[in-house]
Design an enzyme around this catalytic site. Structure first.
Site, PDB file in Angstrom:
ATOM      1  CB  THR A  94      -0.772   0.194   1.406  1.00  0.00           C
ATOM      2  OG1 THR A  94      -0.550   0.019   2.523  1.00  0.00           O
ATOM      3  CG2 THR A  94      -1.864  -1.059   1.150  1.00  0.00           C
ATOM      4  CG  HIS A  95       0.512   4.100   1.264  1.00  0.00           C
ATOM      5  ND1 HIS A  95      -0.185   5.663   1.181  1.00  0.00           N
ATOM      6  CD2 HIS A  95      -0.240   3.864   2.205  1.00  0.00           C
ATOM      7  CE1 HIS A  95      -1.470   5.854   1.484  1.00  0.00           C
ATOM      8  NE2 HIS A  95      -1.517   4.218   2.635  1.00  0.00           N
TER       9      HIS A  95
ATOM     10  CB  SER B 272      20.463   1.160 -24.655  1.00  0.00           C
ATOM     11  OG  SER B 272      21.479   2.888 -24.963  1.00  0.00           O
TER      12      SER B 272
ATOM     13  CE  LYS C 215      19.077   1.052 -19.089  1.00  0.00           C
ATOM     14  NZ  LYS C 215      18.135   2.390 -20.030  1.00  0.00           N
TER      15      LYS C 215
ATOM     16  CD  GLU D  62      10.067   2.039 -20.197  1.00  0.00           C
ATOM     17  OE1 GLU D  62      10.179   2.130 -21.666  1.00  0.00           O
ATOM     18  OE2 GLU D  62      10.722   1.754 -19.490  1.00  0.00           O
TER      19      GLU D  62
ATOM     20  CD  GLN E 221     -17.069  13.420 -42.260  1.00  0.00           C
ATOM     21  OE1 GLN E 221     -17.780  12.639 -43.284  1.00  0.00           O
ATOM     22  NE2 GLN E 221     -16.073  13.906 -42.843  1.00  0.00           N
TER      23      GLN E 221
END
Length: 464
Positions: free
Chosen positions: A154-155, A276, A282, A289, A321
Site C-alpha cells: 500500500t502506498h 540501448s 540495458k 512502457e 463524422q
C-alpha cells in the site's frame, strides 16, 4: 460521384471536398456497407419495392465490388466523398439502371449509423476474444503460483505478505469486469437503425424486422430520430476501451517496477524487450512502457467524442463524422496492446526466491506478530506498540523479524515464545488468511474454480 447535387448550380470547391470527404478513413467500413446494402435490397425485393431481377443484379454487383476491393483490383480513389458513394457509383457502373434502385427507402444517415454499429459490434467480439485470452494467461500464472510468496503493497510500501497468485488475481478481476462491460455494450448495440431514413423513416413499406435479422441484430431501433443521432454505443465502447487501457497501464507500471534492478521480481523475455543504442547493459521493458503510454491516446478519443456530441441537437449533424477516425484508432490500439501484453506476460519469468526474500525483509509479517500477541491476551493497541519496537530494533541491526533471537523478542515482551517463528513465517502469514477473497491457498483455489467456470461459459453477449 456525389449522392446529392440536384439543387446545386456549381461544383463543390476542391478545398471543401477535401475537408468534407471521409473516404480516406471510412473506407474501413466497406464490408459493413456492402453487407448492409445486400440486406436492404433483399428486404426491398421481399416487399415488392424493387423487382427480383434487379435485386439479383445488385447483389451480384455488390459481391463483385467486395471481391475486387479485397483483392486490390478496385482501389479507393479521391473523386468519391465517402464509402457509400464509392460503393454506389461502382455498383451503377457495373449493373446499370438496377443499381440506382438500391438507395430506395434509405438515407446516408441510417447507412452511416448501420455501418458504424456493425463495425463496433464486430470490434467488441474481437476484443472479447483478446480479453479472454489474457484472462486465460493470468489464470495459468495463478494456478502455478499459489505458494509463491511476495510482498503486498500500500502506498508503494511493503505492507503484508501475499502470493503472486493473489496479486495476479486482482488483475483477473479487473479484466473480468472489462469483459462484462463489453458484453453489456454489445447488448445495447443489438438494434438495427437501417430503415430509419434521414430522420423520419420512409413512406415505403419496409420490413425493418427482416433486414435487422438478415444482419444479425435482435431487432430494429424504435425511434428513427435517435437511430441516426445516437452515438452512445461508440462512446460506451470508447469508455470500455479506456478502462481496459487503464488496467493494462496499471499492470504495465507494476511490471516496469518489478523489472528494475532494485526489485528484480521478473525477467522479461528478450522478444518483448529492447536495448540501448549507447548502453550495452540495458534491457528495457519497452512493450510495457508503450502500453502505458498509449493509454492517453485512448482516453483522448473518448474525451474528443464526448466533446463533439455534447451540443448537438437532433437529428444527424455532420459533426458526427468525427466519430470514426478516433474510434478506429482506439480499437486498433487496444487490440494490439492486449495481444502484445498477453504475449509478454506468458513469456515472463518470475523470480520467486527474490519475491519471498523481499517480503521477509520488508516486515510484511509485522501485523501477524501483533496478532500473535493478541491471541496471547495482549490488547491490540499494546501489541501494535510492542511490534513497532521490534521493527525499530530490527532496522537498527539491519535484520528482519525472522532473524531475531527469542531472547531479543522476550526482552521487548515476555509474551513471545518459541512458536513465534512459526506464526510469522511467510507460509503461516498467508495460509491463516482464509476468508473469501484472501490470499490463503484454500481461498485462492476456490476463487480459481470460479474463474475457470467463468471462462468455460459462453461469451457475455451470446443470446440465449
Amino acid at each position: 460521384m456525389k449522392l446529392w447535387g440536384g439543387r446545386f448550380t456549381k461544383e463543390e470547391d476542391q478545398l471543401v471536398h477535401d475537408f468534407n470527404e471521409s473516404l480516406s478513413f471510412d473506407r474501413k467500413l466497406y464490408r459493413q456497407d456492402i453487407e448492409g446494402s445486400i440486406a436492404h435490397v433483399s428486404m426491398l425485393a421481399k416487399q415488392g419495392i424493387v423487382p427480383e431481377e434487379d435485386k439479383e443484379a445488385i447483389i451480384r454487383g455488390l459481391k463483385g465490388i467486395m471481391e475486387d476491393v479485397e483483392s486490390g483490383k478496385l482501389p479507393f480513389t479521391k473523386e468519391y466523398e465517402d464509402i457509400h458513394s464509392f460503393v454506389e457509383a461502382n455498383l451503377i457502373a457495373r449493373v446499370g439502371e438496377a443499381g440506382k434502385r438500391l438507395h430506395t427507402g434509405r438515407s446516408r444517415n441510417d447507412q452511416v449509423a448501420l455501418d458504424m454499429k456493425m463495425y463496433c459490434r464486430e470490434a467488441v467480439e474481437e476484443l472479447d476474444g483478446l480479453v479472454k485470452a489474457l484472462l486465460e494467461g493470468l489464470l495459468t500464472i495463478m494456478e502455478e503460483n499459489l505458494d509463491t510468496y511476495m510482498p503486498g503493497f500500500t502506498h508503494l510500501q511493503k505492507a503484508q505478505p501475499i502470493t503472486l497468485a493473489h496479486h495476479i488475481g486482482a488483475y483477473f478481476e479487473m479484466f473480468s469486469r472489462d469483459r462484462g462491460r463489453l458484453g453489456d455494450i454489445w447488448k445495447r448495440m443489438d438494434f438495427c437503425p437501417l430503415g430509419s431514413g434521414a430522420l423520419a423513416g420512409t413512406t415505403y413499406p419496409l420490413d425493418r424486422d427482416y433486414s435487422a435479422r438478415l444482419l444479425g441484430f435482435g431487432g430494429p431501433t424504435l425511434n428513427s430520430m435517435d437511430s441516426v443521432a445516437d452515438r452512445d454505443y461508440v462512446i460506451e465502447l470508447l469508455a470500455a476501451l479506456s478502462m481496459i487501457a487503464m488496467h493494462l497501464s496499471r499492470f504495465s507500471e507494476e511490471i516496469i517496477i518489478w523489472n528494475t534492478n532494485e526489485y528484480q521480481f521478473v525477467e522479461l523475455d528478450d522478444a518483448y524487450s529492447t536495448g540501448s543504442s549507447i548502453m550495452p547493459q540495458k534491457k528495457n521493458p519497452d512493450i510495457a512502457e508503450l502500453v502505458r503510454g498509449k493509454t492517453g491516446r485512448v482516453y483522448g478519443a473518448l474525451v474528443s467524442l464526448l466533446t463533439t456530441m455534447k451540443g448537438l441537437p437532433l437529428a444527424y449533424n455532420k459533426d458526427m463524422q468525427e466519430d470514426k477516425e478516433l474510434t478506429f484508432d482506439a480499437i486498433d490500439t487496444v487490440k494490439s496492446c492486449l495481444a502484445l501484453f498477453t504475449g509478454m506476460i506468458s513469456t515472463m519469468v518470475f523470480r520467486k526466491d527474490v519475491m519471498e526474500a523481499s517480503a521477509k525483509k520488508g516486515f510484511t509479517n509485522a501485523t501477524d506478530a501483533a496478532d500473535y500477541l493478541v491471541n496471547h491476551g495482549v490488547p491490540f493497541r499494546d501489541a501494535h506498540g510492542i511490534v513497532g519496537q521490534l521493527v525499530l530494533f530490527c532496522i537498527g541491526r539491519g535484520i528482519g523479524l525472522d532473524d531475531m533471537a527469542l531472547e531479543e523478542f522476550q526482552a521487548i515482551s515476555p509474551v513471545f515464545q518459541e512458536d513465534i517463528y512459526d506464526a510469522i513465517s511467510m507460509k503461516a502469514c498467508v495460509e491463516k488468511r482464509m476468508t473469501i477473497g484472501a490470499p490463503g491457498r484454500k481461498a485462492m483455489e476456490e476463487a480459481i474454480k470460479v474463474y475457470r467456470k467463468q471462462l468455460a461459459e459462453g461469451r457475455p453477449f451470446d443470446r440465449e
